[in-house]
Scaffold this motif. Structure first.
Motif, mmCIF file in Angstrom:
data_model
loop_
_atom_site.group_PDB
_atom_site.id
_atom_site.type_symbol
_atom_site.label_atom_id
_atom_site.label_comp_id
_atom_site.label_asym_id
_atom_site.label_seq_id
_atom_site.Cartn_x
_atom_site.Cartn_y
_atom_site.Cartn_z
ATOM 1 N N UNK A 75 -34.221 56.384 124.046
ATOM 2 C CA UNK A 75 -35.189 56.283 122.960
ATOM 3 C C UNK A 75 -34.790 55.159 122.014
ATOM 4 N N UNK A 76 -35.780 54.566 121.377
ATOM 5 C CA UNK A 76 -35.530 53.645 120.274
ATOM 6 C C UNK A 76 -35.274 54.527 119.057
ATOM 7 N N UNK A 77 -34.024 54.909 118.879
ATOM 8 C CA UNK A 77 -33.649 55.877 117.846
ATOM 9 C C UNK A 77 -32.447 55.383 117.057
ATOM 10 N N UNK A 78 -32.398 55.781 115.803
ATOM 11 C CA UNK A 78 -31.293 55.479 114.895
ATOM 12 C C UNK A 78 -30.664 56.801 114.482
ATOM 13 N N UNK A 79 -29.351 56.909 114.644
ATOM 14 C CA UNK A 79 -28.649 58.144 114.287
ATOM 15 C C UNK A 79 -27.414 57.770 113.483
ATOM 16 N N UNK A 80 -27.356 58.253 112.249
ATOM 17 C CA UNK A 80 -26.211 57.948 111.393
ATOM 18 C C UNK A 80 -26.029 59.053 110.365
ATOM 19 N N UNK A 81 -24.775 59.303 110.024
ATOM 20 C CA UNK A 81 -24.415 60.266 108.990
ATOM 21 C C UNK A 81 -23.543 59.547 107.973
ATOM 22 N N UNK A 82 -23.821 59.782 106.701
ATOM 23 C CA UNK A 82 -23.021 59.199 105.635
ATOM 24 C C UNK A 82 -22.614 60.256 104.633
ATOM 25 N N UNK A 83 -21.762 59.890 103.689
ATOM 26 C CA UNK A 83 -21.341 60.855 102.674
ATOM 27 C C UNK A 83 -22.432 61.094 101.637
ATOM 28 N N UNK A 84 -22.479 62.303 101.129
ATOM 29 C CA UNK A 84 -23.329 62.592 99.976
ATOM 30 C C UNK A 84 -22.479 62.408 98.730
ATOM 31 N N UNK A 85 -22.944 61.562 97.819
ATOM 32 C CA UNK A 85 -22.109 61.191 96.676
ATOM 33 C C UNK A 85 -22.565 61.794 95.359
ATOM 34 N N UNK A 86 -23.735 62.448 95.342
ATOM 35 C CA UNK A 86 -24.212 63.006 94.084
ATOM 36 C C UNK A 86 -25.369 63.951 94.287
ATOM 37 N N UNK A 87 -25.849 64.500 93.180
ATOM 38 C CA UNK A 87 -26.966 65.440 93.240
ATOM 39 C C UNK A 87 -28.200 64.784 93.844
ATOM 40 N N UNK A 88 -28.477 63.559 93.412
ATOM 41 C CA UNK A 88 -29.596 62.800 93.975
ATOM 42 C C UNK A 88 -29.103 62.096 95.234
ATOM 43 N N UNK A 89 -29.623 62.517 96.386
ATOM 44 C CA UNK A 89 -29.151 61.959 97.651
ATOM 45 C C UNK A 89 -29.941 60.735 98.094
ATOM 46 N N UNK A 90 -30.959 60.328 97.324
ATOM 47 C CA UNK A 90 -31.764 59.185 97.744
ATOM 48 C C UNK A 90 -30.939 57.893 97.836
ATOM 49 N N UNK A 91 -30.034 57.612 96.876
ATOM 50 C CA UNK A 91 -29.187 56.422 97.046
ATOM 51 C C UNK A 91 -28.323 56.485 98.302
ATOM 52 N N UNK A 92 -27.926 57.682 98.711
ATOM 53 C CA UNK A 92 -27.133 57.817 99.934
ATOM 54 C C UNK A 92 -27.968 57.476 101.165
#
Length: 202
Positions: free
Chosen positions: A32-49
């Motif tokens: 599949x043309x798919x993107x899979x990635x996990x990153x750290x959660x750095x704060x209450x608002x996760x949108x910047x993450x």
């Protein structure tokens, strides 16, 4: 004698989940043309993450495998987030970006992950799905088990309302990429944020 309830490994951190099992689950998306990635959660608002993951600025906190079909492609030189539309930083823009996300219950996530791995992101049209279903669901359960009870899950379609079934044909989406047709899972736990996204570039 009272019987103990059966353990559901997808509802909390799985002692069985390791780098090898995770890698095998990611392999489900190899065609599949798919993107899979996990990153750290750095704060209450996760949108910047989420934005940091889209821009490839963070690594998997556990050092585990991801999948990025754009590695080595010239598009990344012009736009490090390609093909994603990164959430804006201003409040109004961020709210509009979030409006294309819909919360889904935990019990719907496994079927969404399977759907994202099918050839056309369309389970009813997947060739030999009956034969492949058990293996795909096992890999999807492994991915889900990384995110413990209390995690929240979002996708970019309102298909099925509060209890979607992603083994049905899904006919609407709010694209989060430069393409007109994409689907994905955004998973948010206390410590991690994950994007598992599939695209139709045709």
């Amino acid at each position: 004698m009272r019987s103990e309830p059966a353990h559901d490994p997808t509802r909390g951190p799985s002692s069985c989940l390791d780098a090898a099992i995770w890698s095998a689950a990611v392999e489900m998306y190899r065609h599949r043309y798919s993107f899979i990635a996990v990153g750290p959660r750095t704060g209450e608002d996760w949108l910047p993450d989420v934005a940091e993951i889209m821009r490839r600025k963070v690594a998997d906190p556990r050092g585990w495998r991801g999948k990025d079909p754009e590695v080595g492609e010239p598009e990344l030189l012009e736009d490090p987030a390609f093909p994603f539309r990164v959430p804006p930083v201003d409040e109004e823009g961020a709210a509009e970006w979030r409006s294309g996300l819909f919360a889904i219950p935990r019990h719907s996530v496994k079927r969404l992950l399977v759907m994202l791995a099918t050839n056309e992101m369309n389970v009813p049209r997947q060739h030999n799905f009956a034969e492949r279903r058990a293996g795909m669901e096992r890999h999807a359960a492994a991915i889900l088990s990384r995110f413990p009870e209390g995690s929240t899950f979002f996708t970019n379609t309102d298909h099925g309302g509060e209890n979607p079934d992603f083994y049905e044909r899904v006919s609407t989406c709010w694209p989060l990429s430069q393409y007109v047709w994409d689907f994905g899972l955004l998973a948010v736990s206390d410590d991690e944020v994950a994007l598992i996204w599939s695209f139709d570039a045709s």
